[in-house]
Structure formats: structure tokens, C-alpha cells
Design a protein around this motif. Structure first.
Motif, PDB file in Angstrom:
ATOM      1  N   GLU A  29       1.005  -1.255   0.114  1.00 12.83           N
ATOM      2  CA  GLU A  29      -0.095   0.057  -0.129  1.00 12.83           C
ATOM      3  C   GLU A  29       0.855   1.256   0.020  1.00 12.83           C
ATOM      4  OE1 GLU A  29      -3.282   0.088   2.872  1.00 12.83           O
ATOM      5  OE2 GLU A  29      -3.262   2.237   2.641  1.00 12.83           O
ATOM      6  N   GLN A  31       0.604   5.522  -0.061  1.00 12.22           N
ATOM      7  CA  GLN A  31      -0.465   6.511   0.425  1.00 12.22           C
ATOM      8  C   GLN A  31       0.495   8.161  -0.311  1.00 12.22           C
ATOM      9  OE1 GLN A  31      -1.471   6.510   4.507  1.00 12.22           O
ATOM     10  NE2 GLN A  31      -2.482   4.423   4.402  1.00 12.22           N
TER      11      GLN A  31
ATOM     12  N   ILE B  12      -1.385 -24.724   2.962  1.00 16.76           N
ATOM     13  CA  ILE B  12      -1.898 -23.558   3.743  1.00 16.76           C
ATOM     14  C   ILE B  12      -1.180 -22.228   2.737  1.00 16.76           C
ATOM     15  CG2 ILE B  12      -2.095 -21.863   5.348  1.00 16.76           C
ATOM     16  CD1 ILE B  12      -2.758 -24.367   7.126  1.00 16.76           C
ATOM     17  N   SER B  13       0.101 -22.376   2.598  1.00 17.20           N
ATOM     18  CA  SER B  13       0.862 -21.336   2.062  1.00 17.20           C
ATOM     19  C   SER B  13       0.668 -21.172   0.429  1.00 17.20           C
ATOM     20  CB  SER B  13       2.332 -21.674   2.372  1.00 17.20           C
ATOM     21  OG  SER B  13       2.864 -21.740   3.529  1.00 17.20           O
ATOM     22  N   VAL B  16      -2.671 -19.729   0.159  1.00 15.92           N
ATOM     23  CA  VAL B  16      -2.933 -18.267   0.543  1.00 15.92           C
ATOM     24  C   VAL B  16      -2.079 -17.328  -0.783  1.00 15.92           C
ATOM     25  CG1 VAL B  16      -1.617 -16.399   1.784  1.00 15.92           C
ATOM     26  CG2 VAL B  16      -2.620 -18.364   2.938  1.00 15.92           C
ATOM     27  N   PRO B  20      -7.061 -15.774  -5.203  1.00 12.53           N
ATOM     28  CA  PRO B  20      -7.250 -14.445  -6.010  1.00 12.53           C
ATOM     29  C   PRO B  20      -8.114 -13.441  -5.207  1.00 12.53           C
ATOM     30  CG  PRO B  20      -9.112 -15.999  -6.765  1.00 12.53           C
ATOM     31  CD  PRO B  20      -8.066 -16.557  -5.561  1.00 12.53           C
ATOM     32  N   GLN B  22      -8.167 -11.892  -1.678  1.00 10.49           N
ATOM     33  CA  GLN B  22      -7.991 -11.740  -0.208  1.00 10.49           C
ATOM     34  C   GLN B  22      -8.543 -10.592   0.262  1.00 10.49           C
ATOM     35  OE1 GLN B  22      -3.716 -11.826   0.730  1.00 10.49           O
ATOM     36  NE2 GLN B  22      -3.458 -11.963  -1.401  1.00 10.49           N
ATOM     37  N   GLU B  23      -8.916 -10.713   1.483  1.00  3.80           N
ATOM     38  CA  GLU B  23      -9.579  -9.347   1.695  1.00  3.80           C
ATOM     39  C   GLU B  23      -8.707  -8.265   2.034  1.00  3.80           C
ATOM     40  OE1 GLU B  23     -11.861  -7.824   5.936  1.00  3.80           O
ATOM     41  OE2 GLU B  23     -11.382 -10.132   5.478  1.00  3.80           O
ATOM     42  N   ARG B  24      -8.903  -7.266   1.390  1.00  2.00           N
ATOM     43  CA  ARG B  24      -8.061  -6.121   1.310  1.00  2.00           C
ATOM     44  C   ARG B  24      -8.036  -5.220   2.511  1.00  2.00           C
ATOM     45  NH1 ARG B  24      -7.382  -4.171  -4.676  1.00  2.00           N
ATOM     46  NH2 ARG B  24      -7.163  -6.332  -5.750  1.00  2.00           N
ATOM     47  N   LYS B  25      -6.951  -4.913   3.045  1.00  2.64           N
ATOM     48  CA  LYS B  25      -6.957  -4.218   4.421  1.00  2.64           C
ATOM     49  C   LYS B  25      -6.133  -3.070   4.094  1.00  2.64           C
ATOM     50  CE  LYS B  25      -6.906  -8.134   7.375  1.00  2.64           C
ATOM     51  NZ  LYS B  25      -6.109  -8.859   8.380  1.00  2.64           N
ATOM     52  N   ILE B  26      -6.954  -2.021   3.359  1.00  2.00           N
ATOM     53  CA  ILE B  26      -6.284  -0.582   3.187  1.00  2.00           C
ATOM     54  C   ILE B  26      -6.341   0.144   4.466  1.00  2.00           C
ATOM     55  CG2 ILE B  26      -6.924   1.442   1.683  1.00  2.00           C
ATOM     56  CD1 ILE B  26      -7.836  -0.798  -0.190  1.00  2.00           C
ATOM     57  N   ARG B  27      -5.257   0.772   4.588  1.00  5.88           N
ATOM     58  CA  ARG B  27      -5.078   1.347   5.773  1.00  5.88           C
ATOM     59  C   ARG B  27      -5.327   2.964   5.599  1.00  5.88           C
ATOM     60  NH1 ARG B  27       0.693  -0.777   8.212  1.00  5.88           N
ATOM     61  NH2 ARG B  27       0.351  -2.956   7.433  1.00  5.88           N
ATOM     62  N   TRP B  28      -5.398   3.378   4.410  1.00  2.00           N
ATOM     63  CA  TRP B  28      -5.660   4.692   4.216  1.00  2.00           C
ATOM     64  C   TRP B  28      -7.049   5.334   4.762  1.00  2.00           C
ATOM     65  CZ3 TRP B  28      -9.410   7.506   1.263  1.00  2.00           C
ATOM     66  CH2 TRP B  28      -9.065   8.581   0.984  1.00  2.00           C
ATOM     67  N   LYS B  29      -7.036   6.446   5.387  1.00  2.00           N
ATOM     68  CA  LYS B  29      -8.355   6.593   5.988  1.00  2.00           C
ATOM     69  C   LYS B  29      -8.709   7.995   5.344  1.00  2.00           C
ATOM     70  CE  LYS B  29      -8.730   3.543   9.108  1.00  2.00           C
ATOM     71  NZ  LYS B  29      -9.356   2.276   8.691  1.00  2.00           N
ATOM     72  N   LYS B  30      -9.935   8.133   5.062  1.00  2.00           N
ATOM     73  CA  LYS B  30     -10.550   9.472   4.376  1.00  2.00           C
ATOM     74  C   LYS B  30     -10.221  10.562   5.537  1.00  2.00           C
ATOM     75  CE  LYS B  30     -14.508  11.148   1.616  1.00  2.00           C
ATOM     76  NZ  LYS B  30     -13.641  11.023   0.338  1.00  2.00           N
ATOM     77  N   LYS B  31      -9.823  11.682   4.956  1.00  2.00           N
ATOM     78  CA  LYS B  31      -9.745  12.907   5.860  1.00  2.00           C
ATOM     79  C   LYS B  31     -11.059  13.547   5.717  1.00  2.00           C
ATOM     80  CE  LYS B  31      -5.093  12.300   6.014  1.00  2.00           C
ATOM     81  NZ  LYS B  31      -5.063  10.979   5.237  1.00  2.00           N
TER      82      LYS B  31
END
Lengths: 202, 292
Positions: A29, A31, B12-13, B16, B20, B22-31
Motif C-alpha cells: 500500500e 499513500q 496453506i501457504s 494463500v 485471488p 484476499q480481503e483487502r486491508k487498506i490502511r488509508w483513511k479518508k480525511k
């Protein structure tokens, strides 16, 4: 009995760590780096008057899931239209209040995917020419567009994005000002430049 | 580790890696954008004589020409109600080197008066029902009259005047702006035996008939300290704005333009409408330096 339980716990913990590492190693990711220069320009060239509205309020992210660059990627970038500055206060107010109606729709955004990448070297920099497809949103109207841009890999964990495209105001239900001192072309060119920093692993 | 355990880990590896979706874990937060950076109340940097909280945008240059016709309205049509002149006039050049700060150099032909001032908008509140802002305008002026006329050197200490004003402006309604302007002037009358001080209180109001046309009034009174013959200056007028450039025309009982002269009051008491003077101000915004 106790050693067996400990061994089993270690084994399960190992599997859990492996799963976590595998997932994290694939997600990348980036930013918008708010400490680096960034600019969005909205350029109008009309017969009687040419002006540019400019803001540095750009934010968003680029995300992909694989070590192979940009694979399964997505991005979202937005510009704060409330800080768009044309250099003249009244023109700013008119643009915000009459035309963009930023009290209702304060941002313009572009969300989509990089669909094509071509690598080239330029003055020692690795540069990717990218083609994107996505949804551009402004004034409460969304439209699918394609935007070409460049991604310059400046250093580890830092890249610079440049892109240019144009929109037609009527497509977004933005009426064109007709006041003598404030003429807009129905075609607005948009140019953006900003830096992205890698944030995964932080 | 047993072979079956190793096999499970490998499977498992691989799953993984090949998965195709995966749950996306986007860290960006809207300001949360806070809205316009600048609270715009009055449109121009001055009303007639009193300052507003408006400051030029960074790197903008503003040129102002202002006139106060010395003959009053009572001169009648033959003198075009005073507009034939002569007139006191002011030339002003101001610049905003940084956001919310502007500096100006002005000259009035009344006593060959120069003044330099800074205006800094130090507070604004755009949210809530009544947007408001406050600024500080402070500066110094010198009446650099010809020594042959004044009988003293141009830049001696008694010719210098110092002033400060704190305009506080409110947007009462979308089209109705108001403000108060407390002020202080030191060495109000340069020919007095000892330096005098004037404490003043001003008020401004403007109603925007359209987004680019407004009618306004201002009043400024010396509430304590030295005052001229008339303690209260006032003006009423009309302005039109085109792209940030203003044309203002008004009636006023004061022919003083520079703040250091204006704050001490007016030359004579105003007893009739015919005692008022015509005045106008033209402002022109210029972009200076790098285009963007």
C-alpha cells in the motif's frame, strides 16, 4: 502430556504466523505523502480569459496484492475543491458556490485500476507509463474515464505520480459561467502531481 | 515436525499465495476536509476607511487609488457637487508575502503623508451559524511636509504617528456583513504641544445586493483622548466588484484617507447634508511572482 500440548501450540502458532506473513508480504500500500510537493491544477482556456485553479489538497492511496508490480491493484485519489485557488478571491467564491457547489460535493475523486504498464528508464529513474481506468466523480456526478500517467520510482518507498486528462463540464452537470469577467471553457484540463510513500509494514 | 504437519503448512501457504480474493486491508483513511480555508466576509480589504479582516491572497499585489473631493456637495451642480476638485488622494500598494499577512505602503497628498502598515488575520471561524474573523492592522505614518511650509524637518519625531486597529467581522446572513473596529492612534495631532492619543471605535456594515454589488456604511468615533473638531467620521456608499477589483463611490464627512490621519476625527462638524463630500476608491488586484 504437557510437552505434547506445548508442541501443538507451537505448531498452530507457526501456521498462524505463516498465514499472516504470507498475506502481508503480498499486500503493498502506498499513500499520498502529505509532506512532499503535490499539486492539482484545473485549467480553463477561454477566448477572453485563461486561468488555472490550483490546490495541494490531494490525498488517497494505491494498493496492490502481489510482488509483481501493480498486480490486482486499485487506487483512490481525491482533491479538496474547497481550497481551489484561482488567485482572485471573488472568482474562488464563484467557482465554489455557483459552479462546483462544494458545500454539497467538496471533493473530486478518481477511483480505479491500473490496466496497462510499460517500463522505461529516464535519466537514471525507473519510470512506468501507466494506463488507468476508473470512475471520476465531481459535482455529484460519476463517469467512467481513462487516464494516462507516469509513475517515477524516486527511491525505496517513494514514487512520484504525474497525470493529465480533461473533462467536459456539461458531463458533470456544471453550468458554464457566462459573466463577462469570468469565462470558462466547457473543457477543463486537469493536471496532477503528487508523491506516494509505501506504508505497509509500518 | 511430522510430515503431515509440514504438508499442511505447505498447502496453506500455496492456497494463500494463489487465492485471488484476499480481503483487502487498506490502511488509508479518508480525511475530513474542513471546508474553505479562508472565511470571506467583506469582499475587499477596506470598506471606505476602516479595514476589514480580508487580506490579499498570498503573492497578490493590490494597487489602490482613492479620492476625497475637498469641495462639498453644497458646491452644487456647477462644481459637479465637488467632483471638479481639488481632492485629497491616496495611492496605495500592498502585497501579501505569506498567507493571512499583507503589508502596504501608502501616500496621501494631505500633509505629504506616508504610512506603512501590516495586517494579519489572526483568527477565523468558518463553522457554525455566524462565520467570523479578526485581524490586526498596525503601522506607522509620517507627515513629511515641506519644511518651508511646516517649519520643521520632514522626519522629526513629532511628525510620526502610530496606529493599530483590530477589525472583527461577522457574516450575519449570507448577504449581510458587519464589523466593529476598535483602534488607537498615538500622536494624533502632530502640531499639538505634546503627543496625544486617541482611542477609537468604528463599526462597518455591508449588504450585498448581488454577489458583486454592495451598499455599505461605516462610522468611526473617537471615544477617548484627542479628537479633531468633529469626533465622528462616517461614510455611506456603493461598490461593485469585477473579479476581485473594486470600484467604490460614497459620501463622507471626512476628507482624510490615511489611517493615521483619519482616526483622530474630522476637520469640521457636519451639520447638513450639503457638508458631505464625494469620494471614490478603485482597487486593482495583480498577480505577482510565480504564476502558480
Amino acid at each position: 502430556m504437557a510437552p505434547k500440548i506445548i508442541n501443538r501450540s507451537r505448531w498452530l502458532f507457526g501456521v498462524w504466523i505463516l498465514l499472516g506473513l504470507a498475506a502481508n508480504s503480498l499486500a503493498v500500500e502506498w499513500q499520498v505523502d502529505l509532506t512532499k510537493p503535490r499539486v492539482a491544477k484545473f485549467i480553463s482556456r477561454a477566448p477572453l480569459e485563461e486561468f488555472e485553479g490550483i490546490t495541494e489538497d490531494i490525498d488517497g492511496y494505491l494498493y496492490w496484492e502481489d510482488d509483481s508490480l501493480f498486480k490486482n491493484n486499485e487506487f483512490y485519489f481525491e482533491v479538496n475543491l474547497n481550497t481551489l485557488d484561482t488567485g482572485i478571491g471573488l472568482r474562488n467564491r464563484h467557482m465554489r458556490e455557483r459552479y462546483l457547489e462544494t458545500d454539497k460535493w467538496p471533493v473530486a475523486s478518481y477511483q480505479g485500476k491500473i490496466v496497462d504498464v510499460a517500463k522505461r528508464d529516464s535519466a537514471g529513474l525507473t519510470v512506468y507509463e501507466v494506463q488507468t481506468q476508473g470512475t471520476f466523480s465531481v459535482h455529484g456526478v460519476e463517469r467512467d474515464i481513462e487516464v494516462a500517467g507516469t509513475v517515477e520510482m524516486l527511491e525505496a518507498g517513494l514514487m512520484r505520480i504525474k497525470a493529465a486528462f480533461q473533462i467536459e463540464l456539461p458531463d458533470y452537470n456544471i453550468k458554464i459561467p457566462q459573466v463577462m469577467f469570468f469565462k470558462l471553457n466547457k473543457v477543463i484540463k486537469i493536471r496532477v502531481m503528487f508523491h506516494l510513500k509505501r506504508v505497509d509494514g509500518e | 515436525m511430522k510430515i503431515w504437519q509440514l504438508a499442511v503448512i505447505c498447502i496453506i501457504s500455496v492456497l494463500v499465495v494463489l487465492s485471488p480474493a484476499q480481503e483487502r486491508k487498506i490502511r488509508w483513511k479518508k480525511k475530513i476536509f474542513k471546508g474553505p480555508q479562508a472565511v470571506e466576509i467583506f469582499h475587499s480589504t477596506i470598506l471606505v476607511n476602516l479595514p476589514t479582516t480580508e487580506v490579499l491572497q498570498k503573492k497578490n499585489l493590490e494597487f489602490i487609488v482613492a479620492h476625497r473631493f475637498i469641495p462639498s456637495l453644497g458646491e452644487g451642480i456647477d462644481a459637479l457637487f465637488g467632483a471638479d476638485g481639488p481632492a485629497y488622494m491616496q495611492l496605495s500598494l500592498s502585497y501579501a508575502p505569506v498567507t493571512n499577512l499583507m503589508v502596504a505602503l501608502e501616500r496621501s497628498n494631505r500633509e505629504n503623508h506616508y504610512q506603512l502598515w501590516l495586517k494579519y488575520k489572526f483568527w477565523e471561524k468558518g463553522s457554525g451559524e455566524i462565520p467570523m474573523a479578526a485581524a490586526l492592522k498596525a503601522g506607522a505614518g509620517v507627515a513629511a511636509e515641506d519644511p518651508a511650509l511646516s517649519g520643521r524637518s520632514r522626519f522629526q519625531a513629532r511628525n510620526w504617528q502610530y496606529f493599530a486597529m483590530v477589525p472583527v467581522n461577522l457574516k450575519l446572513m449570507p448577504n449581510l456583513m458587519a464589523g466593529v473596529v476598535p483602534g488607537i492612534l498615538y500622536n494624533s495631532y502632530i502640531y499639538s504641544a505634546s503627543p496625544q492619543t486617541s482611542i477609537t471605535l468604528g463599526a462597518t456594515v455591508e449588504y450585498f445586493v448581488t454577489s458583486s454589488m454592495g451598499i455599505y456604511a461605516e462610522v468611526n468615533s473617537v471615544v477617548r483622548g484627542y479628537r479633531s473638531e468633529g469626533a465622528t467620521a462616517f461614510a455611506v456608499g456603493f461598490e461593485t466588484e469585477t473579479g476581485g477589483h473594486f470600484f467604490k463611490i460614497f459620501l463622507t464627512n471626512s476628507t482624510r484617507i490615511n489611517s493615521a490621519q483619519y482616526l483622530s476625527g474630522v476637520d469640521r462638524r457636519t451639520e447638513a447634508f450639503s457638508d458631505l463630500h464625494l469620494g471614490f476608491t478603485i482597487t486593482r488586484l495583480l498577480r505577482f511572482g510565480e504564476k502558480w
